[in-house]
Design an enzyme around this catalytic site. Sequence first.
Site, PDB file in Angstrom:
ATOM      1  N   ASP A  38       0.827  -1.201   0.000  1.00 40.76           N
ATOM      2  CA  ASP A  38       0.000   0.000   0.000  1.00 40.76           C
ATOM      3  C   ASP A  38       0.867   1.259   0.000  1.00 40.76           C
ATOM      4  O   ASP A  38       1.938   1.286   0.603  1.00 40.76           O
ATOM      5  CB  ASP A  38      -0.894  -0.012   1.235  1.00 40.76           C
ATOM      6  CG  ASP A  38      -1.997   1.026   1.163  1.00 40.76           C
ATOM      7  OD1 ASP A  38      -2.364   1.436   0.051  1.00 40.76           O
ATOM      8  OD2 ASP A  38      -2.486   1.440   2.235  1.00 40.76           O
ATOM      9  N   GLY A  39       0.386   2.309  -0.672  1.00 38.33           N
ATOM     10  CA  GLY A  39       1.043   3.603  -0.585  1.00 38.33           C
ATOM     11  C   GLY A  39       1.656   4.120  -1.866  1.00 38.33           C
ATOM     12  O   GLY A  39       2.323   5.166  -1.854  1.00 38.33           O
ATOM     13  N   ASN A  40       1.436   3.438  -3.003  1.00 32.24           N
ATOM     14  CA  ASN A  40       2.022   3.902  -4.269  1.00 32.24           C
ATOM     15  C   ASN A  40       1.568   5.312  -4.628  1.00 32.24           C
ATOM     16  O   ASN A  40       2.366   6.164  -5.037  1.00 32.24           O
ATOM     17  CB  ASN A  40       1.634   2.955  -5.417  1.00 32.24           C
ATOM     18  CG  ASN A  40       2.332   1.620  -5.332  1.00 32.24           C
ATOM     19  OD1 ASN A  40       3.213   1.420  -4.511  1.00 32.24           O
ATOM     20  ND2 ASN A  40       1.928   0.691  -6.177  1.00 32.24           N
ATOM     21  N   ARG A  41       0.275   5.568  -4.476  1.00 33.27           N
ATOM     22  CA  ARG A  41      -0.263   6.871  -4.897  1.00 33.27           C
ATOM     23  C   ARG A  41       0.188   7.988  -3.954  1.00 33.27           C
ATOM     24  O   ARG A  41       0.527   9.089  -4.406  1.00 33.27           O
ATOM     25  CB  ARG A  41      -1.787   6.805  -4.987  1.00 33.27           C
ATOM     26  CG  ARG A  41      -2.255   5.804  -6.051  1.00 33.27           C
ATOM     27  CD  ARG A  41      -3.709   5.971  -6.414  1.00 33.27           C
ATOM     28  NE  ARG A  41      -4.600   5.598  -5.313  1.00 33.27           N
ATOM     29  CZ  ARG A  41      -5.926   5.667  -5.396  1.00 33.27           C
ATOM     30  NH1 ARG A  41      -6.508   6.104  -6.509  1.00 33.27           N
ATOM     31  NH2 ARG A  41      -6.678   5.300  -4.384  1.00 33.27           N
ATOM     32  N   SER A  84      -6.967  -5.208  -5.856  1.00 35.60           N
ATOM     33  CA  SER A  84      -8.154  -5.817  -5.258  1.00 35.60           C
ATOM     34  C   SER A  84      -9.347  -5.732  -6.205  1.00 35.60           C
ATOM     35  O   SER A  84      -9.351  -4.954  -7.166  1.00 35.60           O
ATOM     36  CB  SER A  84      -8.501  -5.119  -3.942  1.00 35.60           C
ATOM     37  OG  SER A  84      -9.060  -3.845  -4.196  1.00 35.60           O
ATOM     38  N   GLU A  86     -12.023  -4.368  -5.477  1.00 31.17           N
ATOM     39  CA  GLU A  86     -12.574  -3.025  -5.295  1.00 31.17           C
ATOM     40  C   GLU A  86     -11.811  -1.964  -6.090  1.00 31.17           C
ATOM     41  O   GLU A  86     -12.343  -0.883  -6.368  1.00 31.17           O
ATOM     42  CB  GLU A  86     -12.558  -2.643  -3.810  1.00 31.17           C
ATOM     43  CG  GLU A  86     -13.507  -3.457  -2.936  1.00 31.17           C
ATOM     44  CD  GLU A  86     -12.933  -4.800  -2.513  1.00 31.17           C
ATOM     45  OE1 GLU A  86     -13.690  -5.616  -1.964  1.00 31.17           O
ATOM     46  OE2 GLU A  86     -11.725  -5.039  -2.751  1.00 31.17           O
ATOM     47  N   ASN A  87     -10.568  -2.267  -6.457  1.00 26.86           N
ATOM     48  CA  ASN A  87      -9.750  -1.280  -7.176  1.00 26.86           C
ATOM     49  C   ASN A  87     -10.279  -0.965  -8.575  1.00 26.86           C
ATOM     50  O   ASN A  87      -9.881   0.042  -9.182  1.00 26.86           O
ATOM     51  CB  ASN A  87      -8.298  -1.757  -7.289  1.00 26.86           C
ATOM     52  CG  ASN A  87      -7.552  -1.710  -5.976  1.00 26.86           C
ATOM     53  OD1 ASN A  87      -6.590  -2.446  -5.778  1.00 26.86           O
ATOM     54  ND2 ASN A  87      -7.982  -0.844  -5.067  1.00 26.86           N
ATOM     55  N   GLU A 228       0.570 -13.623  12.265  1.00 29.36           N
ATOM     56  CA  GLU A 228       1.057 -12.449  12.981  1.00 29.36           C
ATOM     57  C   GLU A 228       0.915 -11.248  12.049  1.00 29.36           C
ATOM     58  O   GLU A 228       1.205 -11.355  10.847  1.00 29.36           O
ATOM     59  CB  GLU A 228       2.516 -12.629  13.400  1.00 29.36           C
ATOM     60  CG  GLU A 228       2.748 -13.752  14.392  1.00 29.36           C
ATOM     61  CD  GLU A 228       2.033 -13.529  15.712  1.00 29.36           C
ATOM     62  OE1 GLU A 228       1.912 -12.356  16.146  1.00 29.36           O
ATOM     63  OE2 GLU A 228       1.580 -14.514  16.325  1.00 29.36           O
TER      64      GLU A 228
END
Length: 260
Positions: A38-41, A84, A86-87, A228
Amino acid sequence: MAAVPNIISKQVYSTYEKNLDKEVKEGPMPKHIGIIMDGNRRYAREFLGDDINAGHKAGEKKIHELLDWCLDLGIKYVTVYAFSSENFSRDEDEVNFLMEMAEGSLREIVEDPRIITNRVRVRVLGDRSKLPDYVCEAIDYADEKTKDYDDFMFSICLAYGGRQEIVNAVKEIARKVQDGDVLPDEITEDMLSKHLYTSDMPDPDLILRTSGEVRISNFLLWQLAYSELYFTDVYWPGFRHIDLLRAIRTYQQRVRRYGR
């Protein structure tokens, strides 16, 4: 003289990384790691002049580095959450770019000497009916090229949703019940697991998410029951070897009780 502190900083970082690598390799290694990339944009907005596509390309490049690190650590199963279900609601141009990038990446990665030398099976998990034909063709190509490899497994989740995966598994079992091949009382957790995309791999020992978000976002919902969880503030394109080592060290320091 201004460069001296930077040189010292790099030396200190390098020494710390080597010591941490040694420490981690002496401990119990997770067999299967799942990563929510996560976090590319946000990385693009902060560091690349708001070029979203450049952020996705930087994220793709990071996957190759991740493979190197995991191969070196001997982690047999790596599953990454790339796109995903949803993407698909994102901007059409961005979705098309990501689909084209996925096609190119799949065709490229299976020709990588690291994949061939280390006998890495490359697979895609997700709902293929939602993907363009050219991406499905690339998936078939990657599967055919690596189908006989079994030393490592690299799985890419595309058009993937954990809830939908469970629903699909339930439907398959329901059909068997309807056909008289399975009795309702014979349905077990193990049976359901065998109808998931991940039926031929162990559940993930460690789930790692980048970007600072603390949620699972519909990723491997059934499989992570006893995984975990580790969250880091680093955006995926900025993820470093040392960040992976820290995540694994944290995993090694925890006591896994499985509800006992």
